[in-house]
Structures are given as structure tokens and as C-alpha cells.
Design an enzyme around this catalytic site. Structure first.
Site, PDB file in Angstrom:
ATOM      1  N   GLU A 263     -63.851 103.971  49.232  1.00 21.31           N
ATOM      2  CA  GLU A 263     -62.398 105.260  49.317  1.00 21.31           C
ATOM      3  C   GLU A 263     -61.226 104.844  49.667  1.00 21.31           C
ATOM      4  OE1 GLU A 263     -64.768 107.011  45.714  1.00 21.31           O
ATOM      5  OE2 GLU A 263     -62.432 107.172  46.859  1.00 21.31           O
TER       6      GLU A 263
HETATM    7  C1  LIG Z   1     -71.352  99.108  47.402  1.00 20.06           C
HETATM    8  C2  LIG Z   1     -69.441  99.165  47.198  1.00 20.06           C
HETATM    9  C3  LIG Z   1     -69.420  99.913  46.352  1.00 20.06           C
HETATM   10  C4  LIG Z   1     -67.820 100.459  45.511  1.00 20.06           C
HETATM   11  N1  LIG Z   1     -67.404 101.521  44.742  1.00 20.06           N
HETATM   12  C5  LIG Z   1     -66.530 101.046  44.279  1.00 20.06           C
HETATM   13  C6  LIG Z   1     -66.698 102.125  43.049  1.00 20.06           C
HETATM   14  O1  LIG Z   1     -67.309 102.528  42.742  1.00 20.06           O
HETATM   15  N2  LIG Z   1     -64.760 101.861  43.116  1.00 20.06           N
HETATM   16  C7  LIG Z   1     -63.843 101.024  43.320  1.00 20.06           C
HETATM   17  O2  LIG Z   1     -63.041 101.125  42.453  1.00 20.06           O
HETATM   18  N3  LIG Z   1     -64.023 100.914  44.217  1.00 20.06           N
HETATM   19  C8  LIG Z   1     -65.108 100.589  44.654  1.00 20.06           C
HETATM   20  N4  LIG Z   1     -65.672  99.950  45.900  1.00 20.06           N
HETATM   21  C9  LIG Z   1     -64.440  99.358  46.749  1.00 20.06           C
HETATM   22  C10 LIG Z   1     -64.193  99.438  47.778  1.00 20.06           C
HETATM   23  O3  LIG Z   1     -63.347 101.003  47.789  1.00 20.06           O
HETATM   24  C11 LIG Z   1     -63.433  98.184  48.459  1.00 20.06           C
HETATM   25  O4  LIG Z   1     -64.097  97.440  49.149  1.00 20.06           O
HETATM   26  C12 LIG Z   1     -62.459  98.668  49.426  1.00 20.06           C
HETATM   27  O5  LIG Z   1     -61.685 100.137  48.812  1.00 20.06           O
HETATM   28  C13 LIG Z   1     -62.093  97.730  50.301  1.00 20.06           C
HETATM   29  O6  LIG Z   1     -61.283  96.885  49.578  1.00 20.06           O
HETATM   30  P1  LIG Z   1     -61.824  95.141  49.845  1.00 20.06           P
HETATM   31  O7  LIG Z   1     -63.147  95.224  50.085  1.00 20.06           O
HETATM   32  O8  LIG Z   1     -61.001  94.946  48.431  1.00 20.06           O
HETATM   33  O9  LIG Z   1     -60.952  95.269  51.330  1.00 20.06           O
HETATM   34  P2  LIG Z   1     -59.603  94.403  52.161  1.00 20.06           P
HETATM   35  O10 LIG Z   1     -59.175  95.422  51.165  1.00 20.06           O
HETATM   36  O11 LIG Z   1     -59.348  93.014  51.547  1.00 20.06           O
HETATM   37  O12 LIG Z   1     -59.469  94.633  53.307  1.00 20.06           O
HETATM   38  C14 LIG Z   1     -60.372  94.023  53.909  1.00 20.06           C
HETATM   39  C15 LIG Z   1     -59.744  94.393  55.882  1.00 20.06           C
HETATM   40  O13 LIG Z   1     -58.323  94.660  55.529  1.00 20.06           O
HETATM   41  C16 LIG Z   1     -57.948  95.870  56.045  1.00 20.06           C
HETATM   42  N5  LIG Z   1     -56.572  96.096  54.716  1.00 20.06           N
HETATM   43  C17 LIG Z   1     -56.443  96.342  54.031  1.00 20.06           C
HETATM   44  N6  LIG Z   1     -54.675  96.393  53.640  1.00 20.06           N
HETATM   45  C18 LIG Z   1     -54.573  96.843  54.488  1.00 20.06           C
HETATM   46  C19 LIG Z   1     -53.591  97.483  55.326  1.00 20.06           C
HETATM   47  N7  LIG Z   1     -52.476  98.014  54.306  1.00 20.06           N
HETATM   48  N8  LIG Z   1     -53.349  98.083  56.129  1.00 20.06           N
HETATM   49  C20 LIG Z   1     -54.076  97.601  57.477  1.00 20.06           C
HETATM   50  N9  LIG Z   1     -54.985  96.856  56.895  1.00 20.06           N
HETATM   51  C21 LIG Z   1     -55.435  96.967  55.815  1.00 20.06           C
HETATM   52  C22 LIG Z   1     -58.925  96.785  55.980  1.00 20.06           C
HETATM   53  O14 LIG Z   1     -58.516  97.982  56.263  1.00 20.06           O
HETATM   54  C23 LIG Z   1     -60.267  96.273  56.342  1.00 20.06           C
HETATM   55  O15 LIG Z   1     -60.642  96.172  57.374  1.00 20.06           O
HETATM   56  C24 LIG Z   1     -66.365  99.957  46.353  1.00 20.06           C
HETATM   57  C25 LIG Z   1     -67.555  98.846  47.836  1.00 20.06           C
HETATM   58  C26 LIG Z   1     -68.478  98.578  48.103  1.00 20.06           C
HETATM   59  C27 LIG Z   1     -68.933  97.901  49.093  1.00 20.06           C
END
Ligand SMILES: Cc1cc2nc3c(=O)[nH]c(=O)nc-3n(C[C@H](O)[C@H](O)[C@H](O)COP(=O)(O)OP(=O)(O)OC[C@H]3O[C@@H](n4cnc5c(N)ncnc54)[C@H](O)[C@@H]3O)c2cc1C
Length: 596
Positions: free
Chosen positions: A440
Site C-alpha cells: 500500500e
Molecule cells: C504480500 C504482498 C501483497 C501485495 N498486494 C498487492 C495488491 O493486492 N495489489 C498490488 O497492486 N500490489 C500489491 N503488492 C505490491 C506492493 O504494494 C509493493 O510491493 C510495494 O508497493 C513496493 O513496491 P516494490 O516491491 O516494487 O518495491 P520497490 O518500489 O522496488 O522499493 C524498494 C525500496 O526502495 C524504496 N523506494 C522506491 N522508490 C522510492 C522513492 N521514489 N523514494 C524513496 N524510496 C523509494 C522503497 O521504499 C523500498 O524501501 C503486494 C506486495 C506484497 C509483498
């Protein structure tokens, strides 16, 4: 020692927070809720508490041990033993419909009541609760942005819980950066669209609880602008729904696999492939990100609430363990006294309890602002409450999930070695809650939202108004005198510090964005810590002997005092970190960051 799975809904604590930290009695007198009285709401909450304790809580450990299973041949997902029956009971009782308008089969209760229900359901079984939570978010989005025809086709079945909803944003290359998504939508020529692409991490993207799933999917139409300005939102049902509401052909959306995760094992986290699936555009093209924010803002409050829910369940387990386990002779206690008598164990328990009470106050205040933004008396009240909800949402999401993880970790610590052993069940709390700081919008992204978007509302006046509201409690604390003197002193110092770092943030943001953003996370933590103190100060005022709420226990005053004396001083440290700037973040070269 049996400590697993005995969640008891804290009905009195919930009622206290609803009435004294939010204003449920005032809310239920508003014209839109004229048919509801406080007693009706209380009996609904007690009844729902019984349901989650008797039906959902016993399945929590089952779900953790069994998980959900994916069949790679059929693409179907089987939920753990007992889940289908439990979900059927949830639907039969109509629990999911409580906060929605009556024209779609809802109960017409305030969102605040739904949030209190979500709290209990998530404490009892977080993996289960995600399915109704996402469905409620999808309903909210369709209520705001769906056409009348779309509402008529989908809402009644979703409100009843017969169909569930999902939220499809994430793709392998598009996580925090939603604007990088590449799923395509092309017109089919008959008013529908063909959706093609792969989504990952989709919660309850496939399951066996209902006969249809309504996916809300973000995709790009041909020639859409790059980034978030070129995103559109589509309804993609698992089974196409006919004009008479009957289920038609299976749509071209398939679950390729589900993830193996640290926690919430029973919640299927799906890779979904859309292969020319039939989709229906919501609203205008390229406006999908704005619509999805309706769903995400609601979901962010619900995810913040997960921190409280798991914190509450973890606290209950830790307390039960601490009054039974005997080790050492606590100073000043009788021989054979339990570990609860050790000062350090009491410190852990009070930290947990006071953080839970502060989180509950914050989540409920946020939910009340969401209600008043819709049901306020006039446009001015509605706008002011919308501002408050906008400001509080990133703080609620981020602070409560960080605190929920901390509380679960402390619960494990109270159990000593047994906490690390799965059979006590407390390790599951620790594993389950961890995701809440990530999905989220990660907590880092929430901090950027607070500083980058929310501080600027009305050129800083919205945040200024909230600070003034916090400061204005001082007169009532002064009048309460000696019993609340340390609370008053602590809050005064903390809010002065917060005003000063807010001033720095606003000034620095205008001249050097990177410098300001370097302190965004500690700044958000400072806000959460101060709001927690402010809410618990109100709790203490409401619970003082002689206050209108005489029946509330003195414990409410002592947890508030504990928080303000032991935890609130941390706000000053977060404030210093918030304004420390970015120099030391960038001085080490990348080579220096790499381990040697
Ligand atoms: C169990 C689970 C359920 C989920 N359910 C859903 C769902 O129902 N629907 C859906 O669409 N998604 C879902 N997600 C996805 C979830 O919302 C994303 O994993 C989350 O938004 C983070 O994206 P990412 O994993 O690609 O991490 P990344 O975006 O790769 O982030 C990696 C790190 O970099 C930091 N970072 C990235 N960009 C920036 C920035 N601009 N400035 C500062 N820091 C930054 C982040 O804070 C994090 O610490 C789910 C994920 C999991 C694990």
C-alpha cells in the site's frame, strides 16, 4: 502453557476510543446516520467481536500452517481448511455490507464503525481479513467513480460479499513507481477493452471463496502519456457478468502462481496474467491513477490499522504469558512471583499497551475525518475534514505499521526463547505484521507523501491548523493540575519541537528538496509520536476521576502518563534527525557503501 489463538475483542477499549478519542455519538447524530443510535452500534460491535473470536481466530494458526495452494494446471487456488465455511458465514451474516449505502444493500453505518470491525477481524485473522478489506476498497472506488450501469452490475454482489474485489497495480518493473506500468488496454470496438499484461503480488487475485472476482486493473490505452498521467482503470471480472446479472464466459485472466512468503501464508499473493481479457473502462481514460487513489487512501488507513490489530493480539498473548511465567525473584515481590513483576517486563508491556491505545486513537480519528469529509454539515466542514484525512493518512499508515512491528517484536521478547518457537503463536504475529510497512505504498513512500504533498496543502496552513489543535489542549491539561502535569509538560515540549521541524521542512522544501526529503521518515515518526501523546492526553482527561466518563478505569490515565514520560521524549530525537539534512547520506561514495 497454551497462549495460541485466544484473541479477545477489547470491546470496552474500542468503545472508549470511539466515544472519547473520536466522536461516534456526535457522528451518529448527523442527518445521514439519523436511524442509528449508539446502543445499536455497540451491539453490532459486540456481535461481530463474538463472530471473529469464535469463527476466524481459531483458523488463524491453521491458515499459517497450511497456507493457500495453487494448481498450476487449472490455475485455481485453494484456501486452507475451514476458510470457505468461515467466509460463507461472513457473507450470510452480511458483515461486509455494514458501511455501504442502503440502495446497494448496505447497512448505512459510518466508516468509523467499519474500521472498528476491521480492527477486530484483523486481530483475529489478518490473512483472512485482507479479502474483505480489498473488497470494501473496490466497492468504495466504484461508488465514487463507477458509472450507474457499472454500479448496478457489480455493487450489490460485492456489498453482500458474494463477489470479492482486488486491486491490480504492481508489475515487476512497477512497484513504488506505479507510473512505469506497461499493461495495455486496446479498444475492442464494442465499447469494451482488451487488457493484456502481467500483474504481480495481487492479494486474493484468485481463490475459492466466491464464484466471481472483480479485478480493478490499471493499464495504458494506445498513445497514453508517459508516467502516472497516462494510466486508466478497468473493471476486469473473472467471469463476465450478463445484463441480467448472470455469470457468462470465463474471462482471459489466469493465476500463474502464488508467492511463498514470510507471513500471511493463507492470503494468496498472485501473479495474474491478462491475455486479451475483456475490461470495462471506469470514468475517463488517463484518469485511472486519481480514481485508484480513492481506493488506496482507504486501504492505507486499513493497513495502518493492521499495525494496531496485530499489536493488540500480540499484547494479549504477551500479557497472558507474563502473568504465568516465573523466572528470578523480581525486586520487592513475593518469592514465586511471575515475570510481570520485573520492571523491565512491565516496561515492555506498558510500551505495547500505550502504543496500542495511541494507534487506536489515531486510526479512529482518521476514520472519523473520512466520514465527516463526506457527511459534514456544510462544504467548509467537509473540506476541512478532507484536509485532515489527507494529512493523517500517511502518518496513520506508516507510524501504526512501524509501531505494530515494534509491538509484535516486544511480545516476542516478553516470551523469551519461547517467543522464537512457533508453537506459542507469537512468532506468527511478528511475521504477519511485517508486510504492513511495505504494501500500500512503502513507509518510505508515505513519508515522501507527507512532506512532498501534504505539507503543501494550503501553503502549509493545513498542517499549521493541526499543530494549533494539538497545542490548544494545553488549557484543559493545565486545568486538570497535578495528576496530568507530566503529560502536559511532555506534550508542550514535543509540540514545540514539531512546530520547529515543520517550519524547517517547509522552508527547506522550497529551496532544496533532497535535503528536506532526507529527513522525511524521522519527521513522520515525530508526527506519529506527538499525535500519540496528544490522543493519550485526551484519553487521560476523559478518564480522570470526576470527568464525565467516571466509569473508565484509572488504567487509562496511567498508560497515558507512561507514554508521555517514557515514549514521547523520543519525539525530540526524531525532530533532530528530521532536520539533519542530506550531507552525510551522500558523502560516502557508492564504493564506500559496498561491503568489503
Ligand atoms: C504480500 C504482498 C501483497 C501485495 N498486494 C498487492 C495488491 O493486492 N495489489 C498490488 O497492486 N500490489 C500489491 N503488492 C505490491 C506492493 O504494494 C509493493 O510491493 C510495494 O508497493 C513496493 O513496491 P516494490 O516491491 O516494487 O518495491 P520497490 O518500489 O522496488 O522499493 C524498494 C525500496 O526502495 C524504496 N523506494 C522506491 N522508490 C522510492 C522513492 N521514489 N523514494 C524513496 N524510496 C523509494 C522503497 O521504499 C523500498 O524501501 C503486494 C506486495 C506484497 C509483498
Amino acid at each position: 502453557m497454551e497462549t495460541v489463538g485466544r484473541y479477545q475483542p477489547p470491546v470496552a477499549d474500542i468503545a472508549f476510543a470511539l466515544d472519547r478519542l473520536a466522536d461516534l455519538p456526535g457522528l451518529s447524530k448527523r442527518p445521514d446516520f439519523a436511524d442509528l443510535d449508539r446502543e445499536t452500534i455497540q451491539s453490532l460491535l459486540v456481535e461481530f467481536g463474538r463472530f471473529v473470536a469464535e469463527v476466524l481466530s481459531p483458523l488463524d494458526a491453521v491458515g499459517d500452517a497450511e497456507g493457500s495452494h495453487h494448481d498450476p494446471v487449472s490455475g485455481e487456488v485453494r484456501t486452507p481448511t475451514g476458510w470457505r465455511q468461515a467466509y460463507a458465514k461472513y457473507v450470510d451474516a452480511g458483515w461486509g455490507s455494514v458501511p455501504f449505502p442502503s440502495e446497494h444493500g448496505g447497512g448505512g453505518f459510518p466508516w468509523l464503525v467499519a474500521i472498528a470491525m476491521q480492527e477486530m477481524m484483523t486481530s483475529a485473522n489478518m490473512a483472512f481479513s485482507l479479502c474483505p478489506m480489498l473488497t470494501q476498497g473496490a466497492i468504495d472506488m466504484l461508488l465514487h467513480h463507477g458509472s450507474e450501469e457499472q454500479q448496478a452490475r457489480y455493487l450489490t454482489k460485492m456489498v453482500s460479499g458474494e463477489w470479492t474485489g482486488t486491486m491490480n497495480l504492481t508489475e515487476p518493473q512497477a512497484g513504488s513507481d506505479v507510473g512505469a506500468l506497461t499493461t495495455k488496454a486496446v479498444p475492442a470496438g464494442d465499447g469494451t477493452w482488451r487488457i493484456t499484461g502481467q500483474k504481480i503480488f495481487i492479494t486474493y487475485g484468485e481463490h475459492d471463496l466466491t464464484d466471481n472476482i472483480v479485478h480493478l486493473v490499471l493499464a495504458r490505452v494506445p498513445d497514453a502519456p508517459a508516467g502516472t498521467r497516462g494510466i486508466s482503470c478497468f473493471i476486469v471480472p473473472k467471469y463476465v457478468v450478463g445484463d441480467d446479472g448472470s455469470l457468462g464466459e470465463r474471462n482471459q485472466v489466469r493465476c500463474l502462481s502464488i508467492e511463498h512468503k514470510l507471513g500471511i501464508h493463507a492470503s494468496p499473493t498472485c501473479v495474474l496474467e491478462f491475455d486479451g481479457a475483456t475490461g470495462y473502462l471506469i470514468g475517463e481514460v488517463n484518469a485511472g491513477m486519481r480514481y485508484m487513489f480513492t481506493m488506496m487512501n482507504g486501504a492505507r488507513l486499513s493497513v495502518g490499522l493492521q499495525g494496531l490489530s496485530i499489536g493488540e493480539a500480540a499484547y494479549q498473548q504477551a500479557y497472558r504469558y507474563a502473568i504465568e511465567r516465573r523466572q528470578g525473584r523480581p525486586l520487592g515481590a513475593q518469592p514465586g512471583a511471575a515475570i510481570v513483576e520485573h520492571p523491565d517486563v512491565r516496561r515492555m508491556l506498558l510500551t505495547m499497551r500505550s502504543l496500542n491505545e495511541a494507534m487506536r486513537g489515531l486510526c479512529y480519528l482518521n476514520a472519523e475525518a473520512v466520514d465527516l469529509a463526506k457527511h459534514g454539515e456544510d462544504q467548509a466542514e467537509r473540506a476541512a475534514q478532507q484536509e485532515l484525512a489527507d494529512l493523517l493518512t500517511p502518518i496513520t499508515k506508516s507510524w501504526c505499521t512501524d509501531m505494530g512491528s515494534e509491538v509484535a517484536s516486544l511480545a516476542l521478547q516478553v516470551h523469551g526463547g519461547m517467543g522464537y518457537i512457533e508453537e506459542t503463536g507469537v512468532a506468527q504475529r511478528y511475521r504477519d505484521v511485517r508486510i504492513s510497512a511495505i504494501y500500500e505504498g512503502t513507509n518510505g513512500i508515505q513519508a515522501l507523501d507527507l512532506v512532498g504533498r501534504k505539507l503543501g496543502i494550503r501553503d502549509g496552513s493545513a498542517v499549521g491548523d493541526l499543530l494549533t489543535r494539538v497545542e490548544s489542549l494545553d488549557a484543559r491539561l493545565a486545568a486538570a493540575g497535578e495528576p496530568l502535569a507530566t503529560i502536559r509538560e511532555g506534550l508542550k515540549e514535543a509540540v514545540t519541537g514539531l512546530r520547529s521541524s515543520t517550519h524547517w521542512m517547509l522552508e527547506t522544501l522550497a529551496t532544496d528538496g533532497r535535503r528536506a526529503l532526507a529527513g522525511a521518515s524521522p519527521y513522520l515518526r515525530q508526527w506519529g509520536t506527538v499525535l500519540g501523546g496528544w490522543l493519550l492526553a485526551q484519553q487521560a482527561l476523559a478518564a480522570l476521576p470526576g470527568a464525565a466518563s467516571d466509569e473508565y478505569p484509572a488504567a487509562k490515565v496511567s498508560t497515558a502518563r507512561f507514554y508521555c514520560e517514557h515514549l514521547l521524549p523520543q519525539a525530540a530525537g526524531f525532530g533532530r534527525a528530521a532536520v539533519a539534512g542530506d550531507a552525510t547520506l551522500y558523502e560516502p561514495s557508492e564504493a564506500a557503501l559496498a561491503s568489503r
